[in-house]
Design a protein around this motif. Structure first.
Motif, mmCIF file in Angstrom:
data_model
loop_
_atom_site.group_PDB
_atom_site.id
_atom_site.type_symbol
_atom_site.label_atom_id
_atom_site.label_comp_id
_atom_site.label_asym_id
_atom_site.label_seq_id
_atom_site.Cartn_x
_atom_site.Cartn_y
_atom_site.Cartn_z
ATOM 1 N N MET A 70 6.162 14.135 19.132
ATOM 2 C CA MET A 70 4.816 14.619 18.773
ATOM 3 C C MET A 70 4.223 15.460 19.892
ATOM 4 O O MET A 70 3.561 16.472 19.637
ATOM 5 C CB MET A 70 3.887 13.442 18.441
ATOM 6 C CG MET A 70 4.079 12.906 17.045
ATOM 7 S SD MET A 70 2.807 11.718 16.559
ATOM 8 C CE MET A 70 3.502 10.216 17.183
ATOM 9 N N ILE A 71 4.466 15.060 21.144
ATOM 10 C CA ILE A 71 3.966 15.816 22.298
ATOM 11 C C ILE A 71 4.590 17.210 22.296
ATOM 12 O O ILE A 71 3.886 18.232 22.416
ATOM 13 C CB ILE A 71 4.324 15.095 23.629
ATOM 14 C CG1 ILE A 71 3.641 13.727 23.721
ATOM 15 C CG2 ILE A 71 3.971 15.946 24.856
ATOM 16 C CD1 ILE A 71 2.158 13.744 23.533
ATOM 17 N N LYS A 72 5.918 17.237 22.135
ATOM 18 C CA LYS A 72 6.647 18.507 22.157
ATOM 19 C C LYS A 72 6.155 19.421 21.023
ATOM 20 O O LYS A 72 5.814 20.589 21.248
ATOM 21 C CB LYS A 72 8.150 18.208 21.994
ATOM 22 C CG LYS A 72 9.050 19.306 22.444
ATOM 23 C CD LYS A 72 10.509 18.828 22.431
ATOM 24 C CE LYS A 72 11.400 20.044 22.338
ATOM 25 N NZ LYS A 72 12.552 19.890 21.521
ATOM 26 N N GLU A 73 6.094 18.837 19.839
ATOM 27 C CA GLU A 73 5.697 19.611 18.665
ATOM 28 C C GLU A 73 4.235 20.071 18.777
ATOM 29 O O GLU A 73 3.900 21.227 18.492
ATOM 30 C CB GLU A 73 5.868 18.720 17.436
ATOM 31 C CG GLU A 73 6.137 19.472 16.169
ATOM 32 C CD GLU A 73 6.191 18.550 14.962
ATOM 33 O OE1 GLU A 73 5.760 18.997 13.901
ATOM 34 O OE2 GLU A 73 6.653 17.394 15.098
ATOM 35 N N GLY A 74 3.371 19.164 19.200
ATOM 36 C CA GLY A 74 1.938 19.490 19.328
ATOM 37 C C GLY A 74 1.703 20.585 20.351
ATOM 38 O O GLY A 74 0.865 21.471 20.132
ATOM 39 N N GLU A 75 2.434 20.539 21.449
ATOM 40 C CA GLU A 75 2.263 21.581 22.476
ATOM 41 C C GLU A 75 2.683 22.948 21.932
ATOM 42 O O GLU A 75 2.044 23.958 22.227
ATOM 43 C CB GLU A 75 3.044 21.210 23.744
ATOM 44 C CG GLU A 75 2.305 20.138 24.544
ATOM 45 C CD GLU A 75 2.987 19.742 25.837
ATOM 46 O OE1 GLU A 75 4.227 19.861 25.930
ATOM 47 O OE2 GLU A 75 2.271 19.277 26.749
ATOM 48 N N GLU A 76 3.748 22.960 21.135
ATOM 49 C CA GLU A 76 4.187 24.228 20.515
ATOM 50 C C GLU A 76 3.137 24.724 19.526
ATOM 51 O O GLU A 76 2.819 25.918 19.495
ATOM 52 C CB GLU A 76 5.545 24.044 19.813
ATOM 53 C CG GLU A 76 6.714 23.869 20.767
ATOM 54 C CD GLU A 76 6.832 24.990 21.797
ATOM 55 O OE1 GLU A 76 6.773 26.167 21.409
ATOM 56 O OE2 GLU A 76 6.952 24.687 23.011
ATOM 57 N N LEU A 77 2.595 23.807 18.711
ATOM 58 C CA LEU A 77 1.571 24.196 17.732
ATOM 59 C C LEU A 77 0.337 24.759 18.441
ATOM 60 O O LEU A 77 -0.224 25.773 18.026
ATOM 61 C CB LEU A 77 1.164 22.994 16.861
ATOM 62 C CG LEU A 77 2.182 22.507 15.825
ATOM 63 C CD1 LEU A 77 1.754 21.166 15.220
ATOM 64 C CD2 LEU A 77 2.368 23.544 14.719
ATOM 65 N N ALA A 78 -0.053 24.110 19.539
ATOM 66 C CA ALA A 78 -1.251 24.538 20.273
ATOM 67 C C ALA A 78 -1.102 25.948 20.856
ATOM 68 O O ALA A 78 -2.098 26.636 21.081
ATOM 69 C CB ALA A 78 -1.578 23.526 21.369
ATOM 70 N N LYS A 79 0.159 26.350 21.085
ATOM 71 C CA LYS A 79 0.401 27.689 21.659
ATOM 72 C C LYS A 79 0.184 28.808 20.628
ATOM 73 O O LYS A 79 0.052 29.968 20.993
ATOM 74 C CB LYS A 79 1.854 27.791 22.159
ATOM 75 C CG LYS A 79 2.087 27.125 23.507
ATOM 76 C CD LYS A 79 3.548 27.312 23.920
ATOM 77 C CE LYS A 79 3.954 26.272 24.967
ATOM 78 N NZ LYS A 79 5.408 26.094 25.017
ATOM 79 N N ILE A 80 0.187 28.451 19.335
ATOM 80 C CA ILE A 80 0.105 29.479 18.285
ATOM 81 C C ILE A 80 -1.206 30.250 18.374
ATOM 82 O O ILE A 80 -1.244 31.472 18.247
ATOM 83 C CB ILE A 80 0.249 28.841 16.870
ATOM 84 C CG1 ILE A 80 1.642 28.221 16.717
ATOM 85 C CG2 ILE A 80 -0.018 29.860 15.768
ATOM 86 C CD1 ILE A 80 1.811 27.382 15.453
ATOM 87 N N HIS A 81 -2.311 29.510 18.612
ATOM 88 C CA HIS A 81 -3.648 30.143 18.632
ATOM 89 C C HIS A 81 -4.625 29.170 19.285
ATOM 90 O O HIS A 81 -4.484 27.953 19.105
ATOM 91 C CB HIS A 81 -4.078 30.460 17.186
ATOM 92 C CG HIS A 81 -5.278 31.351 17.085
ATOM 93 N ND1 HIS A 81 -6.572 30.890 17.224
ATOM 94 C CD2 HIS A 81 -5.373 32.686 16.860
ATOM 95 C CE1 HIS A 81 -7.408 31.901 17.087
ATOM 96 N NE2 HIS A 81 -6.705 33.008 16.868
ATOM 97 N N PRO A 82 -5.633 29.664 19.993
ATOM 98 C CA PRO A 82 -6.590 28.749 20.645
ATOM 99 C C PRO A 82 -7.363 27.862 19.662
ATOM 100 O O PRO A 82 -7.893 26.821 20.064
ATOM 101 C CB PRO A 82 -7.562 29.706 21.364
ATOM 102 C CG PRO A 82 -6.883 31.022 21.430
ATOM 103 C CD PRO A 82 -5.867 31.074 20.334
ATOM 104 N N ASN A 83 -7.439 28.258 18.390
ATOM 105 C CA ASN A 83 -8.198 27.453 17.420
ATOM 106 C C ASN A 83 -7.381 26.359 16.739
ATOM 107 O O ASN A 83 -7.907 25.618 15.908
ATOM 108 C CB ASN A 83 -8.807 28.349 16.333
ATOM 109 C CG ASN A 83 -9.944 29.197 16.878
ATOM 110 O OD1 ASN A 83 -10.402 28.981 18.002
ATOM 111 N ND2 ASN A 83 -10.381 30.173 16.109
ATOM 112 N N ILE A 84 -6.094 26.264 17.101
ATOM 113 C CA ILE A 84 -5.263 25.220 16.482
ATOM 114 C C ILE A 84 -5.702 23.829 16.975
ATOM 115 O O ILE A 84 -5.896 23.607 18.178
ATOM 116 C CB ILE A 84 -3.759 25.427 16.807
ATOM 117 C CG1 ILE A 84 -3.212 26.633 16.037
ATOM 118 C CG2 ILE A 84 -2.936 24.159 16.515
ATOM 119 C CD1 ILE A 84 -2.973 26.412 14.552
ATOM 120 N N VAL A 85 -5.859 22.916 16.015
ATOM 121 C CA VAL A 85 -6.142 21.505 16.298
ATOM 122 C C VAL A 85 -4.893 20.737 15.881
ATOM 123 O O VAL A 85 -4.454 20.854 14.727
ATOM 124 C CB VAL A 85 -7.361 21.018 15.473
ATOM 125 C CG1 VAL A 85 -7.595 19.532 15.676
ATOM 126 C CG2 VAL A 85 -8.609 21.822 15.840
#
Ligand code: G3P
Length: 217
Positions: A70-85
């Protein structure tokens, strides 16, 4: 109260955005699959497109269920755009992940909340949003709105900043009741949001005004 739309359908997101009342978007794996989005590249591209349509918080759910993943995946998702939650399920590893992201300033939405105790844990772990699923509780004859009320009381008692994001909205009365109870956000399909517009007396009154305006020409 903030209005989020609960869909991954770009047309519906655009329609809600055009209405001028949209504050954000929530998605989940079921909603993404419904749009036929497959594979990491396509998933990330879809989130990016949503972020370009709506200037607000956009929830993107992790697909894994262990802390490390989840940490790995969440960090990748967060990189997509500053508005990603980063949307994290309410499980033991999920609570740990909420704390990890909270400590690093990455916004989170704790999903699949069905009890006040779960909402309390998520707030303690620093979640930015909790998503209690109203409709799914109503579906099994448990009062979903009572859960919103309980969470509101607990958060107010201790001044938690975690926002109550009422989810699994089925109809416009859910939205109105959530507003009365002080939910911070509702996330709804487009239908119940548009239903808020309707009243027969508005239609009747407008028809009369249009008719009478002809006498003024
Ligand atoms: O996105 C989470 C939640 O809103 C799902 O709603 O209709 O599948 O119970 P629903």
């Amino acid at each position: 109260m903030k209005f989020f739309i609960d869909t991954a359908n770009l047309e519906q997101i655009k329609e809600a955005q055009d209405l001028g009342i949209l504050d954000g978007v929530t998605t989940n794996p079921s909603l993404m699959a419904k749009e036929g989005i497959k594979g990491t590249e396509a998933i990330n591209a879809h989130y990016k497109t949503i972020c370009e349509i709506v200037d607000g918080d956009i929830s993107a759910e992790v697909l894994s269920t262990t802390y490390e993943e989840m940490i790995k995946e969440g960090e990748e998702l967060a990189k997509i755009h500053p508005n990603i939650v980063v949307k994290i399920p309410m499980i033991k590893d999920g609570v740990k992940a909420l704390k990890y992201f909270s400590d690093r300033g990455i916004k989170t939405n704790c999903t699949l909340i069905f009890s006040a105790g779960q909402a309390l844990l998520a707030a303690k772990a620093g979640a930015n949003y909790v998503s209690p699923f109203l409709g799914r509780l109503d579906d099994i004859s448990v009062d979903g709105l009572n859960l919103i009320n309980e969470i509101r009381t607990i958060y107010d008692n201790y001044g938690y900043d975690t926002e109550i994001l009422a989810a699994s909205i089925r109809h416009s009365m859910h939205i109105i009741d959530c507003a009365k109870l002080g939910a911070d956000v509702i996330t709804s399909p487009l239908g119940p949001i548009l239903s808020l517009l309707n009243h027969p007396l508005t239609d009747k009154g407008l028809a009369q005004f249009i008719e009478d305006s002809k006498k003024m020409a």
